[in-house]
Design a protein around this motif. Structure first.
Motif, mmCIF file in Angstrom:
data_model
loop_
_atom_site.group_PDB
_atom_site.id
_atom_site.type_symbol
_atom_site.label_atom_id
_atom_site.label_comp_id
_atom_site.label_asym_id
_atom_site.label_seq_id
_atom_site.Cartn_x
_atom_site.Cartn_y
_atom_site.Cartn_z
ATOM 1 N N TYR A 57 0.758 -1.105 -0.095
ATOM 2 C CA TYR A 57 0.159 0.034 0.058
ATOM 3 C C TYR A 57 0.724 1.357 -0.073
ATOM 4 O O TYR A 57 1.639 1.317 0.615
ATOM 5 C CB TYR A 57 -0.941 0.002 1.032
ATOM 6 C CG TYR A 57 -1.593 1.310 1.307
ATOM 7 C CD1 TYR A 57 -3.106 1.326 0.553
ATOM 8 C CD2 TYR A 57 -1.525 2.342 2.282
ATOM 9 C CE1 TYR A 57 -3.815 2.385 0.476
ATOM 10 C CE2 TYR A 57 -2.497 3.323 2.296
ATOM 11 C CZ TYR A 57 -3.320 3.484 1.336
ATOM 12 O OH TYR A 57 -4.281 4.752 1.411
ATOM 13 N N ASP A 58 0.410 2.218 -0.820
ATOM 14 C CA ASP A 58 1.450 3.321 -1.059
ATOM 15 C C ASP A 58 0.510 4.486 -0.321
ATOM 16 O O ASP A 58 -0.502 4.886 -0.714
ATOM 17 C CB ASP A 58 1.511 3.768 -2.241
ATOM 18 C CG ASP A 58 2.562 5.046 -2.722
ATOM 19 O OD1 ASP A 58 2.806 5.480 -1.657
ATOM 20 O OD2 ASP A 58 2.534 5.307 -3.936
ATOM 21 N N ASN A 59 0.875 5.178 0.850
ATOM 22 C CA ASN A 59 0.404 6.235 1.406
ATOM 23 C C ASN A 59 0.183 7.487 0.681
ATOM 24 O O ASN A 59 -0.690 8.216 1.087
ATOM 25 C CB ASN A 59 1.097 6.433 2.696
ATOM 26 C CG ASN A 59 0.554 5.392 3.974
ATOM 27 O OD1 ASN A 59 -0.252 5.421 4.132
ATOM 28 N ND2 ASN A 59 1.950 4.778 4.318
ATOM 29 N N CYS A 92 -1.087 8.681 -2.044
ATOM 30 C CA CYS A 92 -2.130 8.282 -2.908
ATOM 31 C C CYS A 92 -3.122 9.547 -3.109
ATOM 32 O O CYS A 92 -4.290 9.256 -3.642
ATOM 33 C CB CYS A 92 -2.797 6.917 -2.521
ATOM 34 S SG CYS A 92 -3.515 6.919 -1.040
ATOM 35 N N SER A 100 -5.399 9.323 3.544
ATOM 36 C CA SER A 100 -4.676 8.388 2.993
ATOM 37 C C SER A 100 -4.506 7.024 3.947
ATOM 38 O O SER A 100 -4.454 5.658 3.523
ATOM 39 C CB SER A 100 -3.151 8.535 2.704
ATOM 40 O OG SER A 100 -2.501 8.937 3.762
ATOM 41 N N LYS A 101 -4.429 7.197 5.403
ATOM 42 C CA LYS A 101 -4.622 6.200 6.256
ATOM 43 C C LYS A 101 -5.615 5.305 6.182
ATOM 44 O O LYS A 101 -5.721 4.210 6.318
ATOM 45 C CB LYS A 101 -4.230 6.838 7.537
ATOM 46 C CG LYS A 101 -4.112 5.727 8.845
ATOM 47 C CD LYS A 101 -3.706 6.299 10.008
ATOM 48 C CE LYS A 101 -3.853 5.504 11.124
ATOM 49 N NZ LYS A 101 -3.752 5.828 12.287
ATOM 50 N N LYS A 112 -6.469 2.721 3.276
ATOM 51 C CA LYS A 112 -5.956 1.824 3.146
ATOM 52 C C LYS A 112 -7.070 0.374 3.582
ATOM 53 O O LYS A 112 -6.468 -0.802 3.055
ATOM 54 C CB LYS A 112 -4.700 1.616 4.109
ATOM 55 C CG LYS A 112 -3.842 0.326 4.253
ATOM 56 C CD LYS A 112 -2.798 0.492 5.427
ATOM 57 C CE LYS A 112 -1.904 -0.806 5.328
ATOM 58 N NZ LYS A 112 -0.841 -0.784 6.063
ATOM 59 N N ASN A 113 -8.118 0.987 4.442
ATOM 60 C CA ASN A 113 -9.079 -0.119 4.479
ATOM 61 C C ASN A 113 -9.499 -0.708 3.204
ATOM 62 O O ASN A 113 -9.792 -1.828 2.765
ATOM 63 C CB ASN A 113 -10.350 0.610 5.178
ATOM 64 C CG ASN A 113 -11.111 -0.693 5.620
ATOM 65 O OD1 ASN A 113 -11.147 -1.559 6.320
ATOM 66 N ND2 ASN A 113 -12.606 -0.323 5.117
ATOM 67 N N TYR A 167 -7.997 -0.805 0.495
ATOM 68 C CA TYR A 167 -6.805 -1.913 -0.214
ATOM 69 C C TYR A 167 -6.644 -2.970 0.640
ATOM 70 O O TYR A 167 -6.756 -4.198 -0.066
ATOM 71 C CB TYR A 167 -5.458 -1.046 0.162
ATOM 72 C CG TYR A 167 -4.301 -1.735 -0.262
ATOM 73 C CD1 TYR A 167 -3.663 -1.893 -1.544
ATOM 74 C CD2 TYR A 167 -3.605 -2.716 0.821
ATOM 75 C CE1 TYR A 167 -2.479 -2.767 -1.818
ATOM 76 C CE2 TYR A 167 -2.340 -3.518 0.438
ATOM 77 C CZ TYR A 167 -2.091 -3.434 -0.983
ATOM 78 O OH TYR A 167 -0.864 -3.965 -1.315
ATOM 79 N N ASN A 168 -6.871 -3.307 2.030
ATOM 80 C CA ASN A 168 -6.855 -4.306 2.621
ATOM 81 C C ASN A 168 -8.082 -5.377 2.217
ATOM 82 O O ASN A 168 -7.946 -6.227 2.187
ATOM 83 C CB ASN A 168 -7.156 -4.091 4.164
ATOM 84 C CG ASN A 168 -5.826 -3.518 4.728
ATOM 85 O OD1 ASN A 168 -4.736 -3.517 4.181
ATOM 86 N ND2 ASN A 168 -6.070 -2.553 5.726
ATOM 87 N N GLN A 199 -5.280 -0.629 -4.805
ATOM 88 C CA GLN A 199 -4.401 0.704 -4.607
ATOM 89 C C GLN A 199 -5.430 1.861 -5.124
ATOM 90 O O GLN A 199 -5.546 2.069 -6.166
ATOM 91 C CB GLN A 199 -3.189 0.876 -4.879
ATOM 92 C CG GLN A 199 -2.426 2.251 -4.884
ATOM 93 C CD GLN A 199 -2.206 2.437 -3.393
ATOM 94 O OE1 GLN A 199 -1.344 1.861 -2.619
ATOM 95 N NE2 GLN A 199 -2.617 3.644 -2.781
#
Length: 323
Positions: A119-121, A123, A138-139, A142-143, A145-146, A151
């Motif tokens: 994952y790239d923060n 983004c 950005s944090k 990530k959900n 992405y998970n 991405q």
């Protein structure tokens, strides 16, 4: 700087084009009706729920009680059928209500992709100052992405007078992906500022070639629906809008919703189970009734004077032979 159009409606772009990746365009404007559709385009991979005995009535001649027993059994089966019909009607009623009033639903089973890139923060690109806290957003992204393996990337682009129509904006998003993203596992959203900064701009999304199995036309439709829902909510910050949109999209598209066919299948299974249980209860009830009848006959024989015992014994034996 606050985003424009909180409290407004919008319309979507129409028409599609063939490109190297799957994507779509979207308008969120100031009309009274919110949009419900989306545009998609594709030039890569194809789109891809013990026996209860009632006490006998006051003692009477045997055959009178025998008739009452059958009347009770018939009534019990009738009640069972009525309850079954009501139960099925309720199930379909609940499904119909939830289908009409619930959030966007997914009808496709999707599997999380194995993204070889972590994952790239970094983004988010915000040229408009709409996003209050890029680090927080950005944090939060990530959900997405998970859950999907995809991405996310958000680009809020300032007004560009060279992009005069939706097609040019879609083409720009495609080109920007090619020049700035070095993988095919990203879902890019580009927001184009309108000439009138108080108007909501056009939005375009682009899929990497590896994510079309998840972000298909239905998934993009769901994504636009959530954008429509949260963008015009003035109580939400821009960070909240994108966080809720991506979280809700991932949750919806990665879980297959219950369809009418699923409800019918479940209903048939339940009906079958109820009928089997009802049949077993009926057989046990009849067996218990016969045993009670035999016991009653035995007691009557034992309590009958000798001059009548032969007659009762003969009747009892005749019934045994018939069985």
């Amino acid at each position: 700087m606050p985003r424009p159009g909180t409290g407004g409606g919008g319309h979507r772009s129409a028409g599609g084009h063939d490109y190297s990746r799957v994507g779509g365009g979207h308008h969120v404007g100031n009309s009274t009706n919110r949009p419900t559709g989306n545009t998609s385009f594709n030039r890569g991979p194809t789109f891809g729920d013990g026996y209860h005995h009632v006490s006998p009535p006051p003692r009477r001649r045997y055959y009178g009680y025998h008739r009452n027993y059958y009347s009770h059994s018939s009534s019990g089966l009738g009640t069972l059928l009525i309850c079954l019909i009501i139960f099925i009607a309720l199930i379909f009623g609940i499904f119909s209500f939830s289908h009409e009033s619930s959030s966007p639903t997914s009808t496709i089973n999707r599997e999380k992709i194995e993204n070889p890139v972590a994952y790239d923060n970094n983004c988010i690109k915000d040229e408009l100052g709409y996003i209050e806290n890029q680090s927080k957003l950005s944090k939060n992204l990530k959900n997405f992405y998970n859950k999907t393996g995809i991405q996310p990337y958000i680009y809020l682009k300032s007004y560009d007078d060279s992009l005069v129509n939706d097609q040019q904006k879609d083409e720009y998003a495609q080109k920007w992906y090619e020049e700035n993203i070095d993988n095919e596992d990203t879902f890019l959203l580009v927001y184009y500022e309108d000439l009138n900064q108080n108007e909501i701009g056009y939005m375009s999304c682009v899929n990497g070639k590896q994510v079309t199995s998840i972000m298909d036309s239905e998934a993009i439709e769901i994504f636009w629906n959530y954008i429509d829902r949260y963008w015009s909510d003035s109580s939400l910050s821009t960070v909240d809008v994108f966080t809720k949109t991506y979280d809700a999209t991932a949750k919806t598209i990665m879980k297959k919703s219950t369809t009418s066919k699923d409800i019918i299948k479940i209903g048939l299974i339940i009906v079958g189970i109820i009928l089997i249980i009802g049949g077993i209860i009926y057989i046990l009830r009849m067996r218990y009734k016969r045993e009670q009848e035999k016991a009653k006959e035995t007691i009557e024989i034992l309590n009958t004077p000798l001059d009548k015992s032969d007659e009762l014994r003969d009747k009892y034996l005749n019934e045994e032979r018939k069985e």
